[in-house]
Design a protein around this motif. Structure first.
Motif, PDB file in Angstrom:
ATOM      1  N   GLY A 180       2.176 -25.840 -27.562  1.00 48.02           N
ATOM      2  CA  GLY A 180       3.275 -25.123 -26.942  1.00 48.02           C
ATOM      3  C   GLY A 180       2.812 -23.921 -26.159  1.00 48.02           C
ATOM      4  N   TRP A 181       3.606 -23.562 -25.166  1.00 47.24           N
ATOM      5  CA  TRP A 181       3.302 -22.381 -24.355  1.00 47.24           C
ATOM      6  C   TRP A 181       4.567 -21.544 -24.187  1.00 47.24           C
ATOM      7  CZ3 TRP A 181       6.466 -22.391 -20.171  1.00 47.24           C
ATOM      8  CH2 TRP A 181       6.900 -23.623 -19.678  1.00 47.24           C
ATOM      9  N   GLU A 182       4.348 -20.265 -23.914  1.00 45.21           N
ATOM     10  CA  GLU A 182       5.451 -19.327 -23.712  1.00 45.21           C
ATOM     11  C   GLU A 182       5.061 -18.341 -22.622  1.00 45.21           C
ATOM     12  OE1 GLU A 182       8.056 -16.038 -26.287  1.00 45.21           O
ATOM     13  OE2 GLU A 182       6.479 -17.238 -27.245  1.00 45.21           O
ATOM     14  N   LYS A 183       5.899 -18.230 -21.615  1.00 47.05           N
ATOM     15  CA  LYS A 183       5.600 -17.304 -20.517  1.00 47.05           C
ATOM     16  C   LYS A 183       5.781 -15.864 -20.973  1.00 47.05           C
ATOM     17  CE  LYS A 183       8.237 -19.239 -17.288  1.00 47.05           C
ATOM     18  NZ  LYS A 183       8.807 -19.606 -15.961  1.00 47.05           N
ATOM     19  N   THR A 184       4.927 -14.979 -20.472  1.00 49.20           N
ATOM     20  CA  THR A 184       5.008 -13.560 -20.760  1.00 49.20           C
ATOM     21  C   THR A 184       5.175 -12.794 -19.451  1.00 49.20           C
ATOM     22  OG1 THR A 184       2.591 -13.290 -20.634  1.00 49.20           O
ATOM     23  CG2 THR A 184       3.528 -13.843 -22.795  1.00 49.20           C
ATOM     24  N   ALA A 185       5.254 -11.486 -19.547  1.00 48.32           N
ATOM     25  CA  ALA A 185       5.460 -10.661 -18.355  1.00 48.32           C
ATOM     26  C   ALA A 185       4.307 -10.781 -17.373  1.00 48.32           C
ATOM     27  CB  ALA A 185       5.666  -9.202 -18.762  1.00 48.32           C
ATOM     28  N   ASN A 186       3.110 -11.049 -17.877  1.00 53.25           N
ATOM     29  CA  ASN A 186       1.946 -11.096 -16.975  1.00 53.25           C
ATOM     30  C   ASN A 186       1.105 -12.357 -17.187  1.00 53.25           C
ATOM     31  OD1 ASN A 186       1.005 -10.442 -19.476  1.00 53.25           O
ATOM     32  ND2 ASN A 186      -0.280  -8.719 -18.812  1.00 53.25           N
ATOM     33  N   GLY A 187       1.731 -13.449 -17.614  1.00 58.50           N
ATOM     34  CA  GLY A 187       0.987 -14.684 -17.819  1.00 58.50           C
ATOM     35  C   GLY A 187       1.683 -15.593 -18.812  1.00 58.50           C
ATOM     36  N   TYR A 188       0.911 -16.100 -19.778  1.00 58.62           N
ATOM     37  CA  TYR A 188       1.507 -16.952 -20.804  1.00 58.62           C
ATOM     38  C   TYR A 188       0.611 -16.987 -22.034  1.00 58.62           C
ATOM     39  CZ  TYR A 188      -1.777 -20.701 -19.351  1.00 58.62           C
ATOM     40  OH  TYR A 188      -2.893 -21.439 -19.046  1.00 58.62           O
ATOM     41  N   VAL A 189       1.196 -17.425 -23.140  1.00 62.22           N
ATOM     42  CA  VAL A 189       0.466 -17.631 -24.394  1.00 62.22           C
ATOM     43  C   VAL A 189       0.518 -19.117 -24.717  1.00 62.22           C
ATOM     44  CG1 VAL A 189       0.433 -17.174 -26.881  1.00 62.22           C
ATOM     45  CG2 VAL A 189       0.919 -15.322 -25.274  1.00 62.22           C
ATOM     46  N   TYR A 190      -0.630 -19.676 -25.086  1.00 65.01           N
ATOM     47  CA  TYR A 190      -0.700 -21.089 -25.449  1.00 65.01           C
ATOM     48  C   TYR A 190      -1.129 -21.212 -26.901  1.00 65.01           C
ATOM     49  CZ  TYR A 190      -2.218 -25.943 -25.692  1.00 65.01           C
ATOM     50  OH  TYR A 190      -2.375 -27.260 -26.053  1.00 65.01           O
ATOM     51  N   ARG A 191      -0.391 -22.023 -27.673  1.00 61.20           N
ATOM     52  CA  ARG A 191      -0.691 -22.235 -29.090  1.00 61.20           C
ATOM     53  C   ARG A 191      -0.880 -23.728 -29.343  1.00 61.20           C
ATOM     54  NH1 ARG A 191       3.689 -18.705 -28.716  1.00 61.20           N
ATOM     55  NH2 ARG A 191       3.218 -16.547 -29.342  1.00 61.20           N
ATOM     56  N   VAL A 192      -1.879 -24.072 -30.152  1.00 54.28           N
ATOM     57  CA  VAL A 192      -2.146 -25.471 -30.443  1.00 54.28           C
ATOM     58  C   VAL A 192      -2.745 -25.614 -31.834  1.00 54.28           C
ATOM     59  CG1 VAL A 192      -4.467 -25.388 -29.408  1.00 54.28           C
ATOM     60  CG2 VAL A 192      -3.264 -27.581 -29.578  1.00 54.28           C
ATOM     61  N   THR A 193      -2.403 -26.713 -32.508  1.00 54.96           N
ATOM     62  CA  THR A 193      -3.016 -27.067 -33.782  1.00 54.96           C
ATOM     63  C   THR A 193      -3.632 -28.448 -33.649  1.00 54.96           C
ATOM     64  OG1 THR A 193      -1.484 -25.747 -35.097  1.00 54.96           O
ATOM     65  CG2 THR A 193      -2.630 -27.533 -36.230  1.00 54.96           C
ATOM     66  N   ILE A 194      -4.924 -28.536 -33.978  1.00 52.05           N
ATOM     67  CA  ILE A 194      -5.677 -29.784 -33.875  1.00 52.05           C
ATOM     68  C   ILE A 194      -5.954 -30.275 -35.292  1.00 52.05           C
ATOM     69  CG2 ILE A 194      -7.794 -30.842 -33.001  1.00 52.05           C
ATOM     70  CD1 ILE A 194      -7.926 -28.398 -31.053  1.00 52.05           C
ATOM     71  N   PRO A 195      -5.575 -31.503 -35.640  1.00 52.69           N
ATOM     72  CA  PRO A 195      -5.728 -31.973 -37.021  1.00 52.69           C
ATOM     73  C   PRO A 195      -7.188 -32.144 -37.429  1.00 52.69           C
ATOM     74  CG  PRO A 195      -4.968 -33.749 -35.597  1.00 52.69           C
ATOM     75  CD  PRO A 195      -4.924 -32.499 -34.774  1.00 52.69           C
ATOM     76  N   GLY A 196      -7.408 -32.210 -38.731  1.00 50.11           N
ATOM     77  CA  GLY A 196      -8.756 -32.381 -39.253  1.00 50.11           C
ATOM     78  C   GLY A 196      -9.407 -33.668 -38.785  1.00 50.11           C
TER      79      GLY A 196
END
Length: 246
Positions: A180-196
Motif C-alpha cells: 500500500g501507498w499513501e500520498k504525503t505533502a511532499n511525496g508518498y509513503v510505501y508499506r509492504v509485507t513480504i511473507p517468509g
C-alpha cells in the motif's frame, strides 16, 4: 464475347479503436517504432472520448495494464476514477453493487436495459481488479520464479489524480503479500509485507536514491540503485516502510 471484367479490389479501412491498440500491445506484436505509435494513438483516442473507455469484453481487460506498462498510469487512473458513461464507476452511481454485462444495464433515468443482454452478475469488466493488484498496489509475479517465490513490487502512485492512498493484500502460496501507498505533502509513503521463504525486487518511482528513506526494516533492504526513474532494491521477507520525497 466481351472480356471478363476484374472486380474492384475491396476497400481496406483502417481500424482505429482502443481495442485495436491494446490487444496487439498485450500480445507484443509491435516493433519498437510502431509500439510507441500505438501507445500514442491509444492515449489520443481516450482523450478524444473525454477520458472514457470504448472497449468491450475483448479490450477492457488489457486497457489499464497496457497504459501502465507503457508509462501512462496517470491515464489509467483517470479511467479508473471516471464516473461518466461508460466507466467502472458509472454503474456504481446508478446503484450497482455487482459487475454488470453492460455499462448501463440499469440507469436511474431509464431503468433496465434489454433483457437479452443484461446480466447483473457478469465479471468480464471486473478484470480491472488485475490492474488494481498488479499496478496500483504493484504486486507482480516473477515468471522465472513462479508461485510468488520471488515477488516484483512496482506500485504506480496516482500522482496527478485525487486518489490519496491504496492498500490491499494477495494470498500467495507462501502467505499474505500486503502492499500500500499513501500520498504525503511532499511525496508518498510505501508499506509492504513480504511473507517468509520469499524475496522481492522493489521498484519505487523517485527522483534519486537520496529521496528514499527506509523507515522500517532497514536490515532486510539490499543496496539501492537508481535507473529509469525508479529506485531499486532487493528485499528479504519482512515488513517495510519507505518514505519517498519529491
Amino acid at each position: 464475347p466481351a472480356a471478363p471484367t476484374t472486380p474492384p479490389a475491396p476497400t481496406v479501412r483502417p481500424v482505429d479503436t482502443q481495442t485495436s491498440y491494446v490487444v496487439p500491445l498485450q500480445a507484443d506484436l509491435f516493433d519498437d517504432k510502431h509500439k510507441a505509435l500505438a501507445v500514442e494513438n491509444l492515449v489520443k483516442d481516450i482523450r478524444e472520448h473525454n477520458n472514457t473507455l470504448t472497449t468491450g469484453f475483448i479490450g477492457t481487460p488489457y486497457l489499464n495494464p497496457m497504459l501502465s506498462e507503457n508509462g501512462y498510469s496517470d491515464v489509467a487512473y483517470t479511467l479508473f476514477q471516471q464516473e461518466a458513461y461508460p466507466s467502472w464507476l458509472y454503474p456504481v452511481k446508478q446503484g450497482g453493487t455487482t459487475m454488470w454485462e453492460r455499462w448501463n444495464s440499469y440507469t436511474i433515468e431509464r431503468g433496465f436495459g434489454p433483457v437479452d443482454m443484461n446480466s447483473f452478475n457478469h465479471y468480464a469488466y471486473g478484470a480491472i481488479g488485475e490492474w488494481m493488484f498488479a499496478h496500483s498496489l504493484g504486486i507482480q509475479r516473477d515468471e522465472n520464479r513462479p508461485g510468488y517465490k520471488h515477488i516484483i513490487l512496482q506500485p504506480a502512485i496516482d500522482f496527478k489524480g485525487e486518489l490519496k492512498f491504496a492498500k490491499g493484500y494477495f494470498e500467495s502460496p507462501y502467505g499474505k503479500i500486503s502492499s500500500g501507498w499513501e500520498k504525503t505533502a511532499n511525496g508518498y509513503v510505501y508499506r509492504v509485507t513480504i511473507p517468509g521463504n520469499t524475496t522481492a525486487s522493489l521498484n519505487l518511482v523517485a527522483p534519486s536514491v537520496k529521496n528514499v528513506t527506509v523507515l522500517t526494516g532497514k536490515e532486510g533492504v539490499g543496496r539501492m540503485s537508481f535507473a529509469e526513474g525508479k529506485v531499486k532494491a532487493e528485499l528479504k521477507s519482512g515488513t517495510y516502510e519507505f518514505e519517498v520525497k519529491n
